[in-house]
Motif scaffolding. Structure first.
Motif, PDB file in Angstrom:
ATOM      1  N   GLY A  18     -35.156 -26.896  43.626  1.00  0.00           N
ATOM      2  CA  GLY A  18     -36.310 -27.782  43.728  1.00  0.00           C
ATOM      3  C   GLY A  18     -35.988 -29.247  43.542  1.00  0.00           C
ATOM      4  N   LYS A  19     -34.733 -29.570  43.222  1.00  0.00           N
ATOM      5  CA  LYS A  19     -34.354 -30.963  42.969  1.00  0.00           C
ATOM      6  C   LYS A  19     -33.492 -31.555  44.073  1.00  0.00           C
ATOM      7  CE  LYS A  19     -34.591 -30.548  37.916  1.00  0.00           C
ATOM      8  NZ  LYS A  19     -33.844 -30.689  36.646  1.00  0.00           N
ATOM      9  N   ILE A  20     -32.877 -30.714  44.895  1.00  0.00           N
ATOM     10  CA  ILE A  20     -32.068 -31.228  45.985  1.00  0.00           C
ATOM     11  C   ILE A  20     -32.807 -30.986  47.301  1.00  0.00           C
ATOM     12  CG2 ILE A  20     -29.915 -30.910  44.724  1.00  0.00           C
ATOM     13  CD1 ILE A  20     -29.383 -28.434  46.386  1.00  0.00           C
ATOM     14  N   PRO A  21     -32.559 -31.806  48.297  1.00  0.00           N
ATOM     15  CA  PRO A  21     -33.309 -31.677  49.554  1.00  0.00           C
ATOM     16  C   PRO A  21     -33.035 -30.345  50.248  1.00  0.00           C
ATOM     17  CG  PRO A  21     -32.095 -33.759  49.446  1.00  0.00           C
ATOM     18  CD  PRO A  21     -31.598 -32.919  48.321  1.00  0.00           C
ATOM     19  N   GLN A  22     -34.045 -29.835  50.910  1.00  0.00           N
ATOM     20  CA  GLN A  22     -33.923 -28.673  51.782  1.00  0.00           C
ATOM     21  C   GLN A  22     -34.571 -29.066  53.101  1.00  0.00           C
ATOM     22  OE1 GLN A  22     -32.982 -24.949  50.088  1.00  0.00           O
ATOM     23  NE2 GLN A  22     -31.707 -26.741  49.837  1.00  0.00           N
ATOM     24  N   ILE A  23     -33.840 -28.929  54.200  1.00  0.00           N
ATOM     25  CA  ILE A  23     -34.337 -29.422  55.474  1.00  0.00           C
ATOM     26  C   ILE A  23     -34.309 -28.329  56.534  1.00  0.00           C
ATOM     27  CG2 ILE A  23     -33.648 -31.794  54.984  1.00  0.00           C
ATOM     28  CD1 ILE A  23     -31.237 -31.365  56.833  1.00  0.00           C
ATOM     29  N   ARG A  24     -35.037 -28.565  57.621  1.00  0.00           N
ATOM     30  CA  ARG A  24     -34.980 -27.718  58.806  1.00  0.00           C
ATOM     31  C   ARG A  24     -34.261 -28.478  59.916  1.00  0.00           C
ATOM     32  NH1 ARG A  24     -38.034 -23.109  59.194  1.00  0.00           N
ATOM     33  NH2 ARG A  24     -36.438 -22.732  60.808  1.00  0.00           N
ATOM     34  N   LEU A  25     -33.578 -27.727  60.761  1.00  0.00           N
ATOM     35  CA  LEU A  25     -32.792 -28.319  61.841  1.00  0.00           C
ATOM     36  C   LEU A  25     -33.412 -27.956  63.190  1.00  0.00           C
ATOM     37  CD1 LEU A  25     -29.243 -27.443  60.436  1.00  0.00           C
ATOM     38  CD2 LEU A  25     -30.470 -29.622  60.239  1.00  0.00           C
ATOM     39  N   PRO A  26     -33.223 -28.790  64.204  1.00  0.00           N
ATOM     40  CA  PRO A  26     -33.862 -28.544  65.500  1.00  0.00           C
ATOM     41  C   PRO A  26     -33.232 -27.413  66.304  1.00  0.00           C
ATOM     42  CG  PRO A  26     -32.494 -30.499  65.604  1.00  0.00           C
ATOM     43  CD  PRO A  26     -32.538 -30.087  64.170  1.00  0.00           C
ATOM     44  N   PHE A  27     -32.026 -27.019  65.966  1.00  0.00           N
ATOM     45  CA  PHE A  27     -31.397 -25.860  66.594  1.00  0.00           C
ATOM     46  C   PHE A  27     -30.473 -25.204  65.569  1.00  0.00           C
ATOM     47  CE2 PHE A  27     -29.254 -29.779  67.954  1.00  0.00           C
ATOM     48  CZ  PHE A  27     -27.954 -29.598  67.484  1.00  0.00           C
ATOM     49  N   LYS A  28     -30.211 -23.931  65.762  1.00  0.00           N
ATOM     50  CA  LYS A  28     -29.444 -23.154  64.804  1.00  0.00           C
ATOM     51  C   LYS A  28     -27.966 -23.555  64.827  1.00  0.00           C
ATOM     52  CE  LYS A  28     -32.941 -20.514  63.595  1.00  0.00           C
ATOM     53  NZ  LYS A  28     -33.541 -20.561  62.243  1.00  0.00           N
ATOM     54  N   LEU A  29     -27.313 -23.312  63.697  1.00  0.00           N
ATOM     55  CA  LEU A  29     -25.893 -23.613  63.563  1.00  0.00           C
ATOM     56  C   LEU A  29     -25.188 -22.424  62.940  1.00  0.00           C
ATOM     57  CD1 LEU A  29     -23.751 -26.072  63.685  1.00  0.00           C
ATOM     58  CD2 LEU A  29     -24.095 -26.144  61.206  1.00  0.00           C
ATOM     59  N   ASP A  30     -24.135 -21.962  63.583  1.00  0.00           N
ATOM     60  CA  ASP A  30     -23.264 -20.941  63.013  1.00  0.00           C
ATOM     61  C   ASP A  30     -21.923 -21.580  62.699  1.00  0.00           C
ATOM     62  OD1 ASP A  30     -25.186 -19.022  63.302  1.00  0.00           O
ATOM     63  OD2 ASP A  30     -24.176 -17.903  64.893  1.00  0.00           O
ATOM     64  N   VAL A  31     -21.480 -21.467  61.469  1.00  0.00           N
ATOM     65  CA  VAL A  31     -20.162 -21.946  61.056  1.00  0.00           C
ATOM     66  C   VAL A  31     -19.224 -20.752  61.039  1.00  0.00           C
ATOM     67  CG1 VAL A  31     -18.816 -23.023  59.218  1.00  0.00           C
ATOM     68  CG2 VAL A  31     -21.157 -23.810  59.682  1.00  0.00           C
ATOM     69  N   VAL A  32     -18.235 -20.755  61.926  1.00  0.00           N
ATOM     70  CA  VAL A  32     -17.256 -19.674  61.975  1.00  0.00           C
ATOM     71  C   VAL A  32     -16.055 -20.126  61.148  1.00  0.00           C
ATOM     72  CG1 VAL A  32     -15.814 -18.232  63.437  1.00  0.00           C
ATOM     73  CG2 VAL A  32     -18.068 -18.955  64.236  1.00  0.00           C
ATOM     74  N   LYS A  33     -15.855 -19.464  60.033  1.00  0.00           N
ATOM     75  CA  LYS A  33     -14.910 -19.928  59.023  1.00  0.00           C
ATOM     76  C   LYS A  33     -13.591 -19.156  59.078  1.00  0.00           C
ATOM     77  CE  LYS A  33     -14.929 -20.859  54.047  1.00  0.00           C
ATOM     78  NZ  LYS A  33     -13.791 -19.994  53.677  1.00  0.00           N
ATOM     79  N   HIS A  34     -12.508 -19.892  59.228  1.00  0.00           N
ATOM     80  CA  HIS A  34     -11.181 -19.282  59.222  1.00  0.00           C
ATOM     81  C   HIS A  34     -10.876 -18.728  57.837  1.00  0.00           C
ATOM     82  CE1 HIS A  34      -6.763 -19.000  59.410  1.00  0.00           C
ATOM     83  NE2 HIS A  34      -6.906 -18.943  60.722  1.00  0.00           N
ATOM     84  N   GLU A  35     -10.217 -17.583  57.805  1.00  0.00           N
ATOM     85  CA  GLU A  35      -9.941 -16.940  56.517  1.00  0.00           C
ATOM     86  C   GLU A  35      -9.032 -17.784  55.634  1.00  0.00           C
ATOM     87  OE1 GLU A  35      -6.209 -14.194  58.182  1.00  0.00           O
ATOM     88  OE2 GLU A  35      -8.001 -13.235  57.338  1.00  0.00           O
ATOM     89  N   GLY A  36      -8.278 -18.688  56.222  1.00  0.00           N
ATOM     90  CA  GLY A  36      -7.374 -19.525  55.438  1.00  0.00           C
ATOM     91  C   GLY A  36      -8.036 -20.758  54.851  1.00  0.00           C
ATOM     92  N   GLU A  37      -9.278 -21.007  55.218  1.00  0.00           N
ATOM     93  CA  GLU A  37      -9.995 -22.172  54.691  1.00  0.00           C
ATOM     94  C   GLU A  37     -10.605 -21.817  53.340  1.00  0.00           C
ATOM     95  OE1 GLU A  37     -11.674 -26.187  55.015  1.00  0.00           O
ATOM     96  OE2 GLU A  37      -9.907 -25.092  55.703  1.00  0.00           O
ATOM     97  N   LYS A  38     -10.133 -22.458  52.281  1.00  0.00           N
ATOM     98  CA  LYS A  38     -10.609 -22.147  50.935  1.00  0.00           C
ATOM     99  C   LYS A  38     -12.063 -22.582  50.764  1.00  0.00           C
ATOM    100  CE  LYS A  38      -6.178 -22.343  48.484  1.00  0.00           C
ATOM    101  NZ  LYS A  38      -5.441 -22.976  47.364  1.00  0.00           N
ATOM    102  N   ASP A  39     -12.846 -21.722  50.144  1.00  0.00           N
ATOM    103  CA  ASP A  39     -14.260 -22.028  49.925  1.00  0.00           C
ATOM    104  C   ASP A  39     -14.438 -23.329  49.162  1.00  0.00           C
ATOM    105  OD1 ASP A  39     -15.089 -19.738  51.241  1.00  0.00           O
ATOM    106  OD2 ASP A  39     -15.157 -18.533  49.419  1.00  0.00           O
ATOM    107  N   GLY A  40     -13.606 -23.523  48.129  1.00  0.00           N
ATOM    108  CA  GLY A  40     -13.758 -24.694  47.273  1.00  0.00           C
ATOM    109  C   GLY A  40     -13.414 -25.996  47.964  1.00  0.00           C
ATOM    110  N   LYS A  41     -12.796 -25.933  49.149  1.00  0.00           N
ATOM    111  CA  LYS A  41     -12.441 -27.147  49.879  1.00  0.00           C
ATOM    112  C   LYS A  41     -13.201 -27.264  51.193  1.00  0.00           C
ATOM    113  CE  LYS A  41      -7.887 -27.907  47.873  1.00  0.00           C
ATOM    114  NZ  LYS A  41      -6.484 -28.255  48.120  1.00  0.00           N
ATOM    115  N   SER A  42     -14.136 -26.379  51.449  1.00  0.00           N
ATOM    116  CA  SER A  42     -14.872 -26.381  52.712  1.00  0.00           C
ATOM    117  C   SER A  42     -16.132 -27.233  52.600  1.00  0.00           C
ATOM    118  CB  SER A  42     -15.260 -24.944  53.102  1.00  0.00           C
ATOM    119  OG  SER A  42     -16.132 -24.956  54.210  1.00  0.00           O
TER     120      SER A  42
END
Length: 279
Positions: free
Chosen positions: A52-76
């Motif tokens: 409730g304190k950070i913004p939440q928005i809607r986008l005009p078209f959908k987005l899928d992020v296809v994430k490589h297994e080698g990309e660390k979550d903490g650095k994405s």
């Protein structure tokens, strides 16, 4: 290729520092139980103190992020988009069949190149979704090479900008962080009268950009890699931090490729039991 323009990150209509600075402790994710700061990178929802304190928005078209297994979550940085626009963004782990259900006729791929169309020139009625690859440039090119579905999609691109990313890469400064590319994908899709509708996508990115500026402004003797764009630290305008973080080492490095002696990735997202892996 057009020359990359400099953009004013301070013109973004978001002010994350007061909100995120107040969330100084790691909290337990209500879904998975991990201790994280700001948001859980596995469940992709804010910690309870930020709901409730950070913004939440809607986008005009959908987005899928296809994430490589080698990309660390903490650095994405791409994960930020899911946290800020949870109803319109999906994170997909890359695999041989992860895009089997995607309609390539109604889906575009955000990827630069001579065969890519600027998003500003795309008919909004001609597509429903854009896919973004999350990984290093080498990983992204490998995914494109091995995935027929990705190759079949129309490519879209954005106007080139000079990145504000703090992590130095072995490319010129027109290679943006993933969240920067996502942000400008939506911003450039607005033909006229843009009024900050999608600035919230850069909420966490701006927080850490400002954080780095403040820390280095307070420590002008500290050095960083000389291949960062000239003037990356705006010593003249940055507000020096008054509460410096303890760094990994008291020794000032000759070159700091990605400012990681400030433990930026750890402060942002790595759970306590993963700290050694992320260091």
């Amino acid at each position: 290729m057009a020359q990359a323009e400099t953009y004013d990150i301070n013109a973004l209509k978001v002010c994350p520092t007061p909100v995120l600075d107040a969330c100084s402790e790691r909290m337990v994710c209500v879904e998975c139980g991990k201790k994280v700061r700001f948001f859980c990178y596995q469940c992709l929802r804010p910690v309870s103190a930020l709901e409730g304190k950070i913004p939440q928005i809607r986008l005009p078209f959908k987005l899928d992020v296809v994430k490589h297994e080698g990309e660390k979550d903490g650095k994405s940085t791409a994960l930020h988009a899911k946290v800020m626009a949870p109803e319109d963004v999906e994170i997909i782990a890359y695999s041989a069949n992860c895009l089997d259900d995607v309609d390539v006729e109604r889906t575009a791929l955000l990827f630069p190149g001579p065969d890519a169309t600027n998003i500003a020139d795309m008919d909004p009625a001609s597509f429903d979704k854009v896919i973004v690859i999350d990984g290093t440039w080498r990983q992204a090119k490998g995914m494109l090479h091995h995935c027929q579905k990705l190759r079949q999609m129309r490519k879209v691109t954005v106007n080139p900008r000079r990145t504000k990313f703090w992590r130095y890469q072995n490319f010129d400064d027109s290679y943006m962080a993933t969240i920067e590319a996502i942000y400008f994908l939506y911003r450039d899709s607005v033909s006229s009268g843009y009024n900050g509708e999608y600035d919230a996508l850069m909420y966490f990115f701006k927080y850490f950009y400002d954080f780095i500026q403040s820390e280095y402004a307070a420590r002008p003797e500290k050095s960083f890699h000389n291949k960062h764009q000239k003037g990356y630290i705006a010593y003249e305008t940055a507000v020096p931090s008054t509460s410096l973080r303890q760094t990994k080492s008291s020794v000032v490095p000759e070159a700091n490729y990605d400012f990681d002696d400030l433990d930026l990735d750890l402060a942002f997202q790595a759970p306590l039991d993963d700290q050694q892996d992320e260091a």
